[in-house]
Write a protein that holds these residues in place. Structure first.
Motif, short mmCIF file in Angstrom:
data_model
loop_
_atom_site.label_atom_id
_atom_site.label_comp_id
_atom_site.label_asym_id
_atom_site.label_seq_id
_atom_site.Cartn_x
_atom_site.Cartn_y
_atom_site.Cartn_z
N VAL A 17 0.84 -1.20 0.00
CA VAL A 17 0.00 0.00 0.00
C VAL A 17 0.87 1.25 0.00
CG1 VAL A 17 -1.65 1.35 1.37
CG2 VAL A 17 -2.01 -1.09 1.05
N TRP A 18 1.92 1.26 0.81
CA TRP A 18 2.84 2.42 0.81
C TRP A 18 3.46 2.61 -0.57
CZ3 TRP A 18 0.96 5.16 4.06
CH2 TRP A 18 1.05 5.06 5.45
N ASP A 19 3.77 1.52 -1.20
CA ASP A 19 4.36 1.62 -2.55
C ASP A 19 3.32 2.19 -3.52
OD1 ASP A 19 6.47 0.97 -4.55
OD2 ASP A 19 4.87 -0.32 -5.31
N LEU A 20 2.07 1.76 -3.38
CA LEU A 20 0.99 2.23 -4.28
C LEU A 20 0.81 3.74 -4.16
CD1 LEU A 20 -1.50 1.40 -6.14
CD2 LEU A 20 -2.82 1.54 -4.04
N VAL A 21 0.84 4.25 -2.93
CA VAL A 21 0.61 5.69 -2.73
C VAL A 21 1.93 6.47 -2.74
CG1 VAL A 21 -1.56 5.34 -1.49
CG2 VAL A 21 0.58 5.44 -0.20
N LYS A 22 2.97 5.82 -3.24
CA LYS A 22 4.30 6.45 -3.42
C LYS A 22 4.91 6.96 -2.11
CE LYS A 22 3.64 6.37 -7.98
NZ LYS A 22 3.55 4.98 -8.39
N GLY A 43 -19.10 -1.88 1.25
CA GLY A 43 -19.96 -3.05 1.43
C GLY A 43 -19.88 -4.02 0.26
N LEU A 44 -19.91 -3.48 -0.94
CA LEU A 44 -19.92 -4.38 -2.12
C LEU A 44 -18.56 -5.05 -2.33
CD1 LEU A 44 -22.13 -2.34 -4.62
CD2 LEU A 44 -22.75 -4.36 -3.28
N TYR A 45 -17.47 -4.36 -2.00
CA TYR A 45 -16.15 -5.00 -2.09
C TYR A 45 -16.08 -6.17 -1.10
CZ TYR A 45 -11.10 -5.73 -1.88
OH TYR A 45 -9.85 -6.30 -1.90
N GLY A 46 -16.61 -5.94 0.10
CA GLY A 46 -16.65 -7.02 1.10
C GLY A 46 -17.49 -8.19 0.63
N LEU A 47 -18.64 -7.88 0.04
CA LEU A 47 -19.53 -8.94 -0.46
C LEU A 47 -18.83 -9.73 -1.58
CD1 LEU A 47 -22.38 -10.23 -0.61
CD2 LEU A 47 -22.97 -8.49 -2.30
N PHE A 82 -19.18 5.82 -0.58
CA PHE A 82 -18.20 5.08 0.22
C PHE A 82 -18.83 3.84 0.86
CE2 PHE A 82 -15.92 9.24 0.20
CZ PHE A 82 -14.76 8.77 -0.40
N ALA A 83 -20.07 3.97 1.31
CA ALA A 83 -20.74 2.81 1.93
C ALA A 83 -20.95 1.70 0.90
CB ALA A 83 -22.07 3.23 2.55
N THR A 136 -4.25 -4.50 -4.90
CA THR A 136 -3.64 -3.56 -3.94
C THR A 136 -4.47 -2.28 -3.92
OG1 THR A 136 -1.51 -4.44 -4.62
CG2 THR A 136 -1.47 -2.46 -3.29
N ARG A 137 -4.83 -1.79 -5.11
CA ARG A 137 -5.60 -0.55 -5.22
C ARG A 137 -7.01 -0.75 -4.63
NH1 ARG A 137 -4.16 3.50 -8.47
NH2 ARG A 137 -2.75 2.17 -9.63
N LEU A 138 -7.66 -1.85 -5.00
CA LEU A 138 -9.02 -2.11 -4.51
C LEU A 138 -9.06 -2.21 -2.99
CD1 LEU A 138 -10.27 -4.79 -7.09
CD2 LEU A 138 -10.81 -2.36 -7.04
N TRP A 139 -8.08 -2.92 -2.44
CA TRP A 139 -8.04 -3.12 -0.98
C TRP A 139 -7.74 -1.81 -0.26
CZ3 TRP A 139 -4.53 -2.85 3.09
CH2 TRP A 139 -4.89 -3.54 4.26
N THR A 140 -6.84 -1.01 -0.83
CA THR A 140 -6.49 0.28 -0.21
C THR A 140 -7.73 1.18 -0.15
OG1 THR A 140 -4.27 0.07 -1.12
CG2 THR A 140 -4.90 2.25 -0.34
N TRP A 141 -8.50 1.21 -1.25
CA TRP A 141 -9.73 2.00 -1.25
C TRP A 141 -10.74 1.45 -0.25
CZ3 TRP A 141 -10.75 6.70 -2.34
CH2 TRP A 141 -10.00 7.37 -3.31
N HIS A 142 -10.76 0.14 -0.10
CA HIS A 142 -11.67 -0.49 0.87
C HIS A 142 -11.36 0.01 2.28
CE1 HIS A 142 -14.19 -3.58 2.61
NE2 HIS A 142 -13.18 -4.05 3.31
N VAL A 143 -10.07 0.05 2.60
CA VAL A 143 -9.66 0.51 3.94
C VAL A 143 -9.95 2.01 4.09
CG1 VAL A 143 -7.67 0.83 5.45
CG2 VAL A 143 -7.94 -1.30 4.22
N LEU A 144 -9.59 2.79 3.06
CA LEU A 144 -9.84 4.24 3.11
C LEU A 144 -11.34 4.52 3.25
CD1 LEU A 144 -7.41 5.71 0.42
CD2 LEU A 144 -7.35 6.04 2.89
N ALA A 145 -12.15 3.78 2.46
CA ALA A 145 -13.60 3.98 2.54
C ALA A 145 -14.10 3.68 3.95
CB ALA A 145 -14.31 3.09 1.53
#
Lengths: 288, 129
Positions: free
Chosen positions: A241-246, B78-82, B73-74, B6-15
């Protein structure tokens, strides 16, 4: 002084049996095994094979928790049979079964090939950019002690499969790599001698990466070597994740021969023994 | 197979983190009004779900933006988890693709409908003035 035999206590080893050439489904068979203090489960299995049923099958080799061959389910938890004393986990009946989440070859022998294939898929070896140096080495790959410490715990893995057997995600999900391959993936991801961070990050971003780990932590709870795969997987996520967000540390392989040779020699510290003399004619010290 | 997890999971956590803030605001405004008396959210007094308060909130452009962000965001979280739960049931490759695309399409439709509802509610509230 009491007789050694007086210390023996009979335990029932309830062993799951399955011979794919003969049985349609697994079944349990009981064996009475006299166990003394300090006796490990593997000794009990040898007793059964030598005295009660020579057809009982399992896999073992070193008998000292190093080779990782004898992982099995003991009273419902994955353990090494050579590393687990009978009296520590049982009072009278000991349930012995093969590791779950694996196909069974026979009796207590799991098929570890899919796990090792997942391990191979994650490129779990040092990959360098300087191919010429790899093919014709001119010097050592130097590494700072703190760089070594970052992955050392994860390098203690013996590939016994106990963590894979304990993983609840793997119980349903075939695509997920599982704790052992991912821990080894992280071990090489952060190795400063490695030069393939980008390729590894791309590979780990696919479905075989760490993203389906729900951090149940069972892998770490059962690891007989204290490797803590759950930690490695969370650290791997953080790294990616750190790598993704640079914001990640720029990771490049360290060059060979980082220190000039004349700077490497140090005075031997007090109390450190000399290496024994070579017993093979013509052999030279690696330092020379 | 090669989607950028990686991108999908990061957005999941941020959301998830953003939802804590947005859900917190929602809780303060809707369910803890007796304790905090946020007059800007419930200017007509009484219960937060009284028509007068609902209409007053719906008129504010900030509320519309809040609802749309909350919804987006909800839905994503939610849908990523599903999707993860369904993919862990070991579907075939074709079925996994169907699940991913089905959830994406369902998410887009629900988001579009919710966004339209938030904007339409504002128009209705303004017209009722």
């Amino acid at each position: 002084m009491s007789n050694e035999n007086e210390k023996l206590q009979n335990f029932i080893f309830r062993v799951r049996r399955f011979d794919p050439g003969k049985d349609s489904e697994p079944y349990y068979e009981d064996f009475v095994v006299p166990c003394g203090p300090g006796m490990v489960v593997l000794d009990g299995l040898w007793y059964i094979k030598e005295h009660l049923d020579p057809t009982l099958s399992w896999r073992s080799s070193c008998r000292m928790g190093v080779c990782g061959s004898c992982g099995m389910l003991l009273n419902g938890k994955p353990h090494l049979a050579c590393h687990t004393q009978v009296r520590d986990i049982s009072k009278d009946i000991l349930l012995v079964a093969p590791l779950p989440n694996f196909n069974i070859v026979r009796d207590l022998v799991p098929d570890l090939a899919p796990m090792l294939e997942k391990h191979r898929k994650l490129n779990t070896r040092i990959i360098r950019e300087d191919i010429e140096e790899v093919l014709e080495p001119t010097d050592q790959y130097w590494q700072d002690p703190e760089d070594l410490t970052a992955y050392l715990q994860f390098a203690y893995c013996i590939k016994c499969g106990c963590c894979m057997a304990a993983c609840p995600t793997l119980a349903t999900d075939d695509v997920y790599s599982g704790p052992m391959p991912l821990t080894q993936g992280y071990r090489y991801l952060i190795d400063t001698r490695d030069g393939a961070f980008r390729e590894r990050a791309k590979l780990l971003s696919s479905e075989i990466g760490p993203w389906r780990c729900h951090y149940a932590g069972e892998c770490s709870a059962v690891c007989p070597k204290g490797v803590d795969p759950a930690r490695a997987i969370q650290l791997m996520k953080r790294e990616l994740v750190w790598d993704l967000v640079k914001l990640g540390k720029r990771r490049h392989q360290k060059p060979v021969g980082l220190l000039p040779k004349e700077n490497r020699a140090t005075e031997r510290r007090e109390g450190i023994a000399e290496a024994p003399e070579f017993t093979i004619e013509g052999a030279t010290s690696p330092a020379e | 197979m090669s989607s950028n997890n990686t991108r999908l999971w990061t957005w999941h956590v941020l959301a998830g983190l953003i939802l804590v803030v947005l859900l917190g605001l929602h809780m303060f405004g809707m369910h803890l009004n007796d304790l905090f008396h946020l007059e800007s959210l419930n200017p007509e007094g009484g219960s937060p779900i009284d028509w007068a308060n609902v209409a007053a909130r719906a008129q504010a452009i900030g509320q519309v933006v809040f609802y749309i962000l909350f919804l987006g965001f909800a839905l994503y979280h939610g849908l990523y988890g599903l999707r993860n739960i369904l993919l862990e049931l070991n579907p075939s490759e074709g079925m996994a693709k169907f699940i991913s695309r089905g959830i994406l399409i369902a998410g887009v439709i629900l988001f579009a409908f919710g966004t339209w509802a938030a904007i339409a509610a504002r128009s209705t509230a303004l017209a009722a003035l």
